[in-house]
Design an enzyme around this catalytic site. Structure first.
Site: not given
Ligand SMILES: Cc1cc2nc3c(=O)[nH]c(=O)nc-3n(C[C@H](O)[C@H](O)[C@H](O)COP(=O)(O)OP(=O)(O)OC[C@H]3O[C@@H](n4cnc5c(N)ncnc54)[C@H](O)[C@@H]3O)c2cc1C
Length: 489
Positions: A366, A116, A331, A233, A274
């Site tokens: 995060r 990811e 998110h 997100h 992100r």
């Protein structure tokens, strides 16, 4: 449940963090009351898709995982919390396996590891393709339901925390829908109430994610931290109707999905952290005035993500054939109740874990799949500390007839948060937010105003650069005070 009850440990919230903390406390011999307002299927944990980050692969290490977490956190992550997470996450994955969670395996029978954004290695353990949260919480919830030391109270809401004369937490008030308020005395209360992303108009979160635990804790004298850091997100489905905001996991980009602008051109590294991808999409949408950019999953093995394919089929989209309209949505709450590395808040007897807590682990952004890991690692640490803690204050935990936290806010507050504390913010709008009728929105507005810089998820058009003086600094705010900065080690 009537009048006054008592328990050793009261856990509020039955997502991954609360369930796991309850099971650990019960295994230590404590009696546990597990209080949950909504059914399992309405927790963020149940909705989690991608998986759990853990340095398990040959050649990977907790140190590399820590480096990635710190880089994603934009010089704001608390290094001690990062170290704890990255060192303990592999053991918690093994615990889950021992408890019966079956993670996806590769052809050789080893754990299949996903990639990811922001991770330099494949290290995301997953189950059922993108049904990781569902698999984990179902297993934990079945265990909690049959554990004789755990009393599950559901659907029951915590409406106030009870503090003794010395300011420590001695229990809480709970209420079944339409029922009487009941006092629950406890040696320790662990808040595992999840985040607050559903306070924003456009969100990937279940409706109940309105930061109830943050409001309860703040009202009881606990400090909240880093409220300005709301993660958006990048790829939430952008369509009319109830599926708007449905998350399409970053793991699909790890498997090769691409992002295109309205001209069919790529405009961002799809595997950047992100904050970067979300901001690039937001900038693109501002530039073109379009509602969405396009996610192309056509090169991805769709069978690996059956729940995403099913949700898309519901709205007439086929990821093997169609480009998918996506745009950012609120998110993940990086901030929360300020805690130490064992979940302790500044109020004795009151702990917070999971998304409700802020250990400082995530800094300003995060890293993907670090939050389920956080629920397990810090859920366990808090449960052990709570079982070990001193007896609660002798002060009676009298039921509060009236809820001490405001009812969830209306559409005006949600619109105001989206408008003034969205992907780009500036002083004028934030000052308006700081005067919002909803108390938690006021605190968020104040924290955003105080951080006069742009870092990670917090982008100020009037302060577009990072202020190096704020590296490693966290904002702390009490119920009525102004935010103050503090450096956490
Ligand atoms: C769509 C989606 C996908 C995600 N995918 C991933 C992923 O792949 N990997 C990852 O690491 N993270 C992921 N996340 C983030 C992660 O799921 C959450 O951060 C994490 O699950 C939070 O767990 P929690 O136990 O802290 O809270 P939650 O799971 O949100 O549980 C909160 C609990 O608190 C209860 N509650 C709230 N208020 C009260 C009250 N007043 N009284 C009683 N009970 C109350 C609720 O009923 C619920 O039981 C995802 C999030 C979403 C929304």
């Amino acid at each position: 449940m009537d009048g006054t009850s008592s328990t050793d440990v009261a856990v509020v919230g039955a997502g991954a963090a609360g369930l796991y903390a309850a099971l650990v406390a019960a295994a230590e011999g404590a009696s546990v009351a597990l209080v949950s307002r909504s059914p399992l299927a309405e927790t963020a944990s149940y909705w989690a898709q991608g998986g759990i980050a853990a340095a398990i692969a040959e050649g990977d290490s907790p140190e590399r995982h820590a480096e990635d977490t710190i880089a994603a956190g934009r010089d704001s992550a608390r290094e001690s919390a990062v170290r704890v997470l990255c060192e303990e996450s592999p053991a918690r994955v093994r615990d889950l396996q021992e408890l019966g969670v079956r993670f996806d395996a590769d052809r050789a029978g080893n754990l299949a590891l996903g990639l990811e954004g922001g991770h330099s290695e494949r290290r995301v353990v997953h189950a059922g393709g993108a049904a990781t949260g569902r698999r984990i919480t179902r297993t934990l919830s079945a265990l909690a339901a049959t554990d004789e030391r755990i009393t599950v109270l559901e659907p029951v809401a915590a409406t106030a925390l009870a503090t003794g004369d010395d300011g420590s937490c001695a229990g809480l008030t709970v209420r079944r829908r339409g029922g009487e308020a009941v006092a629950l005395r406890a040696r320790a209360v662990i808040l595992a109430t999840g985040g607050m992303a559903a306070l924003w108009r456009r969100t990937t979160n279940p409706r109940g994610a309105v930061g109830a635990g943050l409001s309860l804790a703040s009202d009881a004298g606990a400090l909240l931290a880093d409220l300005e850091f709301m993660q958006f997100h990048p790829t939430a489905l952008r369509i009319e109707g109830p599926r708007d905001g449905f998350l399409i996991t970053e793991a699909v980009r790890g498997e090769g999905a691409l992002l295109y602008d309205s001209q069919g051109e790529r405009f961002v590294d799809e595997l950047a952290p992100r904050d970067e991808v979300a901001l690039a999409i937001h900038t693109e949408l501002e530039r073109t005035g379009e509602p969405a950019v396009w996610l192309d999953m056509r090169g991805v093995e769709v069978e690996r993500f059956p729940n995403i394919a099913a949700a898309l089929a519901d709205v007439g989209l086929d990821p093997a054939r169609d480009l998918l309209p996506v745009a950012p949505a609120a998110h993940y709450t990086m901030g929360g109740v300020a805690t130490d590395l064992d979940g302790r808040s500044n109020v004795a007897g009151l702990y917070a874990v999971g998304e409700a807590a802020c250990t400082g682990l995530h800094g300003a952004n995060r890293l993907a799949s670090n939050s389920l890991a956080e629920c397990l690692v810090f859920g366990r640490r808090a449960a052990l500390a709570a079982c070990d803690g001193p007896a609660a204050s002798a002060a009676a935990a009298a039921p509060q007839a009236d809820p001490r936290v405001a009812a969830p806010p209306g559409d005006d507050t949600r619109a105001a948060l989206w408008l003034h504390a969205g992907l780009r913010r500036e002083a004028e709008g934030l000052a308006e937010l700081a005067g919002d009728p909803y108390p938690l929105a006021r605190l968020i507005g104040g924290a955003c105003l105080a951080r006069e810089e742009s870092r990670g998820a917090h982008q100020r058009t009037d302060h577009p650069a990072v202020d190096p003086a704020l590296d490693g600094m966290h904002t702390l705010v009490g119920k009525d005070g102004a935010p103050a900065f503090e450096r956490w080690r």
